[in-house]
Every structure is written in C-alpha cells, then in structure tokens.
Design a protein around this motif. Structure first.
Motif, mmCIF file in Angstrom:
data_model
loop_
_atom_site.group_PDB
_atom_site.id
_atom_site.type_symbol
_atom_site.label_atom_id
_atom_site.label_comp_id
_atom_site.label_asym_id
_atom_site.label_seq_id
_atom_site.Cartn_x
_atom_site.Cartn_y
_atom_site.Cartn_z
ATOM 1 N N TYR A 82 0.842 -1.280 -0.143
ATOM 2 C CA TYR A 82 0.015 0.060 0.055
ATOM 3 C C TYR A 82 0.666 1.107 0.094
ATOM 4 O O TYR A 82 2.063 1.116 0.375
ATOM 5 C CB TYR A 82 -0.960 0.007 1.203
ATOM 6 C CG TYR A 82 -0.361 -0.074 2.365
ATOM 7 C CD1 TYR A 82 -0.203 1.207 3.263
ATOM 8 C CD2 TYR A 82 -0.075 -1.166 3.138
ATOM 9 C CE1 TYR A 82 0.315 1.333 4.653
ATOM 10 C CE2 TYR A 82 0.649 -1.200 4.426
ATOM 11 C CZ TYR A 82 0.878 -0.139 5.069
ATOM 12 O OH TYR A 82 1.241 -0.007 6.228
ATOM 13 N N ILE A 83 0.366 2.346 -0.350
ATOM 14 C CA ILE A 83 1.089 3.488 -0.451
ATOM 15 C C ILE A 83 0.424 4.740 0.290
ATOM 16 O O ILE A 83 -0.693 4.907 0.339
ATOM 17 C CB ILE A 83 1.237 3.980 -1.988
ATOM 18 C CG1 ILE A 83 1.765 2.953 -2.877
ATOM 19 C CG2 ILE A 83 1.662 5.371 -2.055
ATOM 20 C CD1 ILE A 83 1.671 3.170 -4.353
ATOM 21 N N GLU A 84 1.082 5.125 1.073
ATOM 22 C CA GLU A 84 0.892 6.565 1.808
ATOM 23 C C GLU A 84 1.733 7.631 1.311
ATOM 24 O O GLU A 84 2.995 7.617 1.888
ATOM 25 C CB GLU A 84 0.994 6.228 3.448
ATOM 26 C CG GLU A 84 -0.233 5.305 3.694
ATOM 27 C CD GLU A 84 -0.118 4.923 5.344
ATOM 28 O OE1 GLU A 84 0.482 5.505 6.005
ATOM 29 O OE2 GLU A 84 -1.187 4.306 5.578
ATOM 30 N N GLY A 85 1.295 8.704 0.743
ATOM 31 C CA GLY A 85 2.070 9.687 0.296
ATOM 32 C C GLY A 85 3.019 9.223 -0.686
ATOM 33 O O GLY A 85 2.869 8.841 -1.774
ATOM 34 N N ASN A 86 4.266 9.494 -0.348
ATOM 35 C CA ASN A 86 5.425 8.985 -1.181
ATOM 36 C C ASN A 86 6.352 7.952 -0.619
ATOM 37 O O ASN A 86 7.315 7.378 -0.796
ATOM 38 C CB ASN A 86 6.413 10.005 -1.664
ATOM 39 C CG ASN A 86 7.310 10.498 -0.277
ATOM 40 O OD1 ASN A 86 6.817 10.310 0.895
ATOM 41 N ND2 ASN A 86 8.281 11.475 -0.481
ATOM 42 N N THR A 87 5.581 7.141 0.413
ATOM 43 C CA THR A 87 6.161 6.018 1.164
ATOM 44 C C THR A 87 5.172 4.612 0.414
ATOM 45 O O THR A 87 3.982 4.541 0.481
ATOM 46 C CB THR A 87 6.310 6.057 2.450
ATOM 47 O OG1 THR A 87 6.796 7.428 2.999
ATOM 48 C CG2 THR A 87 6.834 4.889 3.268
ATOM 49 N N MET A 88 5.937 3.579 0.174
ATOM 50 C CA MET A 88 5.431 2.334 -0.265
ATOM 51 C C MET A 88 5.613 1.217 0.844
ATOM 52 O O MET A 88 6.863 1.092 1.181
ATOM 53 C CB MET A 88 5.927 1.757 -1.725
ATOM 54 C CG MET A 88 5.326 0.755 -2.098
ATOM 55 S SD MET A 88 5.902 0.230 -3.624
ATOM 56 C CE MET A 88 5.488 1.553 -4.621
ATOM 57 N N TYR A 89 4.693 0.585 1.121
ATOM 58 C CA TYR A 89 4.782 -0.288 2.479
ATOM 59 C C TYR A 89 4.745 -1.640 1.835
ATOM 60 O O TYR A 89 3.457 -1.917 1.342
ATOM 61 C CB TYR A 89 3.760 0.060 3.584
ATOM 62 C CG TYR A 89 4.356 1.225 4.057
ATOM 63 C CD1 TYR A 89 4.808 1.311 5.339
ATOM 64 C CD2 TYR A 89 3.318 2.569 4.000
ATOM 65 C CE1 TYR A 89 5.214 2.462 5.955
ATOM 66 C CE2 TYR A 89 3.685 3.563 4.478
ATOM 67 C CZ TYR A 89 4.392 3.466 5.574
ATOM 68 O OH TYR A 89 4.678 4.901 6.267
ATOM 69 N N ILE A 90 5.615 -2.486 1.711
ATOM 70 C CA ILE A 90 5.615 -3.856 1.354
ATOM 71 C C ILE A 90 4.918 -4.607 2.510
ATOM 72 O O ILE A 90 5.795 -4.990 3.440
ATOM 73 C CB ILE A 90 6.823 -4.332 0.806
ATOM 74 C CG1 ILE A 90 7.540 -3.544 -0.336
ATOM 75 C CG2 ILE A 90 6.558 -6.114 0.008
ATOM 76 C CD1 ILE A 90 6.564 -2.802 -1.203
ATOM 77 N N ALA A 91 3.722 -5.094 2.585
ATOM 78 C CA ALA A 91 3.205 -5.723 3.616
ATOM 79 C C ALA A 91 3.295 -7.087 3.671
ATOM 80 O O ALA A 91 3.328 -7.788 4.786
ATOM 81 C CB ALA A 91 1.699 -5.329 3.744
#
Length: 98
Positions: A82-91
């Motif tokens: 998922y993406i929040e702002g310009n940060t991508m979190y690989i869950a």
C-alpha cells in the motif's frame, strides 16, 4: 504513471516470507543449495521490490487475505503493498510455488 521516487518500507512479514521460503529450499536441497545461493535468491527477491510501480505494474490482488492492498508480481514473487504519500509499504510476499 507518474515517476515518483518512493521510499520503500518492507514490513517484517514480507521479509520473513522471503527468507523462510529460501531457508526451506536450502533444507530440502542441502547438497546442491548453499549459503551463497540462499543469499543471492533473497537479494534478488528483495531488489525486485524496488521495481514496484516502475516496471512491476499494480494489479488487483488474487489472494483473499490481500484484500485492500495493491499487488505486483515478478516471475516468482507476488507482493502485497500500500502507498501513503510517497512511501510504499510492502506488507506481504508470496512465492509463486506456494
């Protein structure tokens, strides 16, 4: 698609899934799969994460537990993110053989 420079954060679950998969391969093929093979495969999987939203296109998840996430895949790995702002979190991560 915009060329955004994302900050990538790989969550512990995704890291564990990658290492665990190749650890099990090493156990099963202990006479032909050594530590260097293990490290090379882990690095290749992790570095492929940095291609998400660049060459690995966003897809709708096919794994039910990933509902609410985006999905991207290489030839061997599927990633939930998922993406929040310009940060991508690989869950999460799942190998194609699983």
């Amino acid at each position: 698609m915009d060329s955004i420079n994302y900050k990538y954060i790989v969550k512990a679950r995704a890291q564990y899934k990658i290492r665990s998969f190749y650890r099990n391969v090493a156990k099963k093929y202990r006479h032909t799969f050594d530590y260097n093979d293990f490290m090379q495969n882990v690095h290749k999987a992790v570095f492929s994460i940095y291609q998400i939203e660049k060459t690995l296109q966003r897809r709708k998840p096919v794994i039910k537990r990933w509902s609410g996430y985006h999905m991207a895949n290489t030839d061997k790995w599927y990633f939930a993110y998922y993406i929040e702002g310009n940060t991508m979190y690989i869950a999460d991560a799942c190998h194609a053989l699983n």
